[in-house]
Design a protein around this motif. Structure first.
Motif, mmCIF file in Angstrom:
data_model
loop_
_atom_site.group_PDB
_atom_site.id
_atom_site.type_symbol
_atom_site.label_atom_id
_atom_site.label_comp_id
_atom_site.label_asym_id
_atom_site.label_seq_id
_atom_site.Cartn_x
_atom_site.Cartn_y
_atom_site.Cartn_z
ATOM 1 N N ARG A 26 47.616 44.327 22.721
ATOM 2 C CA ARG A 26 46.014 45.272 23.322
ATOM 3 C C ARG A 26 45.743 44.143 23.732
ATOM 4 N NH1 ARG A 26 42.317 49.554 23.307
ATOM 5 N NH2 ARG A 26 40.818 48.876 25.321
ATOM 6 N N LEU A 27 44.485 42.639 22.764
ATOM 7 C CA LEU A 27 44.758 41.404 23.407
ATOM 8 C C LEU A 27 45.314 41.166 24.402
ATOM 9 C CD1 LEU A 27 41.374 39.734 22.619
ATOM 10 C CD2 LEU A 27 43.227 38.766 21.158
ATOM 11 N N GLU A 28 46.314 40.827 23.796
ATOM 12 C CA GLU A 28 46.906 40.058 25.442
ATOM 13 C C GLU A 28 47.189 40.753 26.607
ATOM 14 O OE1 GLU A 28 52.151 38.887 25.969
ATOM 15 O OE2 GLU A 28 51.359 40.718 25.047
ATOM 16 N N GLN A 29 47.302 42.068 26.931
ATOM 17 C CA GLN A 29 47.018 42.478 27.959
ATOM 18 C C GLN A 29 45.489 42.098 28.413
ATOM 19 O OE1 GLN A 29 50.085 44.252 29.387
ATOM 20 N NE2 GLN A 29 51.078 42.528 28.078
ATOM 21 N N THR A 30 44.607 42.589 27.829
ATOM 22 C CA THR A 30 43.187 42.580 28.430
ATOM 23 C C THR A 30 43.544 40.766 28.898
ATOM 24 O OG1 THR A 30 42.563 43.631 26.367
ATOM 25 C CG2 THR A 30 41.018 42.227 27.280
ATOM 26 N N ALA A 31 43.590 40.423 28.154
ATOM 27 C CA ALA A 31 43.254 39.129 29.038
ATOM 28 C C ALA A 31 44.159 38.391 29.791
ATOM 29 C CB ALA A 31 44.209 37.678 28.001
ATOM 30 N N LEU A 32 45.553 39.678 30.409
ATOM 31 C CA LEU A 32 46.060 39.085 31.263
ATOM 32 C C LEU A 32 45.522 40.299 32.613
ATOM 33 C CD1 LEU A 32 50.128 40.134 30.348
ATOM 34 C CD2 LEU A 32 49.026 37.674 31.011
ATOM 35 N N VAL A 33 44.825 41.044 32.362
ATOM 36 C CA VAL A 33 44.224 42.171 32.892
ATOM 37 C C VAL A 33 43.058 40.744 33.919
ATOM 38 C CG1 VAL A 33 42.181 43.322 33.952
ATOM 39 C CG2 VAL A 33 44.579 44.349 32.510
ATOM 40 N N LEU A 34 42.898 39.736 32.936
ATOM 41 C CA LEU A 34 41.136 39.560 33.477
ATOM 42 C C LEU A 34 42.411 37.524 34.482
ATOM 43 C CD1 LEU A 34 38.850 38.096 33.403
ATOM 44 C CD2 LEU A 34 39.401 36.496 31.571
ATOM 45 N N GLN A 35 43.597 36.979 33.872
ATOM 46 C CA GLN A 35 43.871 36.446 34.892
ATOM 47 C C GLN A 35 44.199 37.551 35.865
ATOM 48 O OE1 GLN A 35 47.205 34.345 33.075
ATOM 49 N NE2 GLN A 35 46.651 34.919 31.259
ATOM 50 N N ALA A 36 44.845 38.244 36.249
ATOM 51 C CA ALA A 36 45.717 39.072 37.183
ATOM 52 C C ALA A 36 43.984 39.347 37.679
ATOM 53 C CB ALA A 36 45.843 40.783 36.826
#
Length: 428
Positions: A40-50
């Protein structure tokens, strides 16, 4: 440093500490729950990147810095491989839809699923209000239902399955429109696939040539139907499924070369030309090169010399041509038919490969003066042809009194080395 950047860097430091913490004391449930939380943390960080990528693309930063796409810009700025860069750029496009972005932040989907959902709803035709007189607001509601339905499905299936479901999403949310929309979508898909089809063979690296390409669904079905019957495992077969498919593709091409129905190439029937180095002192063949420049070992050359569509060009020490191969070496015409009548297919003990999938193998090698006659030839499929030529396999072939080939197994397989024959193919 801005407050947002400072806060993000602090989060990164905290995450680094957690990543370095020992995990061996955790219970099984704790380990599983921690893995979910880390994802979940990885996906949240990827949302920020996106979101950052989307903002950069909106501002025109990739083009301003000399890049043709956001993906290429990401490769340069973050040192990403091509595939991760394309995925991040696709995620940035997907998250422009607020509902999908929130679903990722809430942990209901990951970014791969989000990209599939966005691509699916974007592909819903905008002209659904055509013949059925559907109002624009109902079209909007249909798209919204599709979006929410796929987000719910994301909790039950990964992205690749979600993509297949998405192809028929209207059957779930608007059945009365599904058939018409599917027909239009398939027509667009087939036209796009036809434009984008392609096949590439890379330059050889360490003896391997990478084969890559894309085919439309119809063409892929034809290729699959052709390769599938040739991909069955043989007895004692240790090849992987991918290796069997690769061998099947080569067999299909070899079969096509033997049909004599391919267009001429440079005024001659297509064939593989092999330039061979001849060692005059030992009177043996050395390494070789194909007409495309690919180098081959001497063992491979000896095996290729059996094939009916190989044209050897033997060079002396000064590079002069000593022999360019002659028809007397080739098992063609009546001789090939006689072989097929006698052996009925691959003659190796109990192999079921039919004649069209076989090579004419010289029992006494052609390179050692073996003649191209019925008594010195035997049909072998590609797999068993390689086995017979393998120096460590230990199999031998001899012609028996009834002029049929006997196969002598290695002593490790049968200490008495009793001759074996193919019992699968019927005999007259």
């Amino acid at each position: 440093m801005t407050p947002v950047l400072a806060e993000l860097e602090q989060v990164g430091e905290d995450a680094a500490k957690l990543a370095a913490a020992p995990v061996w004391p955790l219970s099984d449930d704790e380990l599983t729950n921690l893995l979910r939380a880390a994802h979940r943390l990885e996906q949240t960080a990827l949302v920020l990147q996106a979101r950052l990528v989307w903002q950069a693309d909106t501002r025109g930063l990739p083009a301003a810095q000399g890049h043709r796409s956001a993906a290429r810009w990401l490769r340069a700025r973050l040192m990403l491989d091509p595939q991760p860069a394309r995925e991040l750029a696709a995620a940035a496009t997907a998250l422009r839809r607020p509902v999908i972005e929130q679903a990722v932040l809430d942990g209901r989907t990951d970014l791969r699923q989000a990209a599939v959902i966005a691509a699916t709803v974007d592909a819903i035709p905008a002209d659904l209000d055509g013949p059925d007189g559907l109002a624009a607001d109902e079209v909007s509601r249909t798209v919204s239902r599709a979006e929410h339905t796929m987000i719910e499905m994301a909790g039950r299936m990964p992205a690749y399955q979600l993509r297949r479901v998405g192809e028929r999403i209207l059957a779930h949310v608007a059945p009365h429109l599904a058939d018409r929309a599917d027909e239009a979508a398939l027509a667009r898909q087939e036209a796009r696939a036809h434009r984008q089809r392609g096949l590439t063979l890379s330059l050889p690296v360490d003896g391997l040539v990478r084969l890559s390409g894309v085919l439309g669904a119809e063409d892929a079905a034809i290729v699959h139907a052709t390769l599938h019957p040739m991909c069955r495992p043989l007895a004692g077969d240790d090849r992987s499924a991918a290796q069997r498919r690769a061998d099947a593709l080569v067999e299909v091409c070899r079969l096509a070369l033997r049909t004599e129905q391919l267009p001429d190439d440079g005024g001659e029937p297509p064939q593989l030309a092999v330039t061979v180095a001849f060692q005059p002192l030992t009177r043996t063949l050395g390494t070789a090169a194909t007409d495309t420049g690919q180098r081959l070992s001497a063992a491979t050359v000896r095996r290729l010399a059996c094939d009916a569509r190989i044209l050897p060009v033997v060079l002396g020490g000064a590079g002069q041509i000593l022999d360019t191969g002659r028809a007397r070496r080739l098992a063609t015409g009546p001789l090939r038919r006689a072989l097929q009548i006698r052996d009925r297919g691959c003659a190796f003990p109990d192999c079921d490969r039919p004649p069209r999938w076989t090579d004419a193998h010289h029992i006494t090698p052609w390179t050692a003066g073996g003649t191209t006659t019925l008594d010195n030839l035997v049909l072998l499929c590609r797999h068993h042809h390689r086995l017979i030529h393998h120096p460590g396999a230990g199999w031998q072939i001899r012609l028996s009194a009834d002029r049929h080939p006997d196969f002598i197994p290695p002593s490790a397989l049968d200490p008495l080395q009793r001759p074996r024959r193919n019992l699968y193919h019927p005999r007259q």
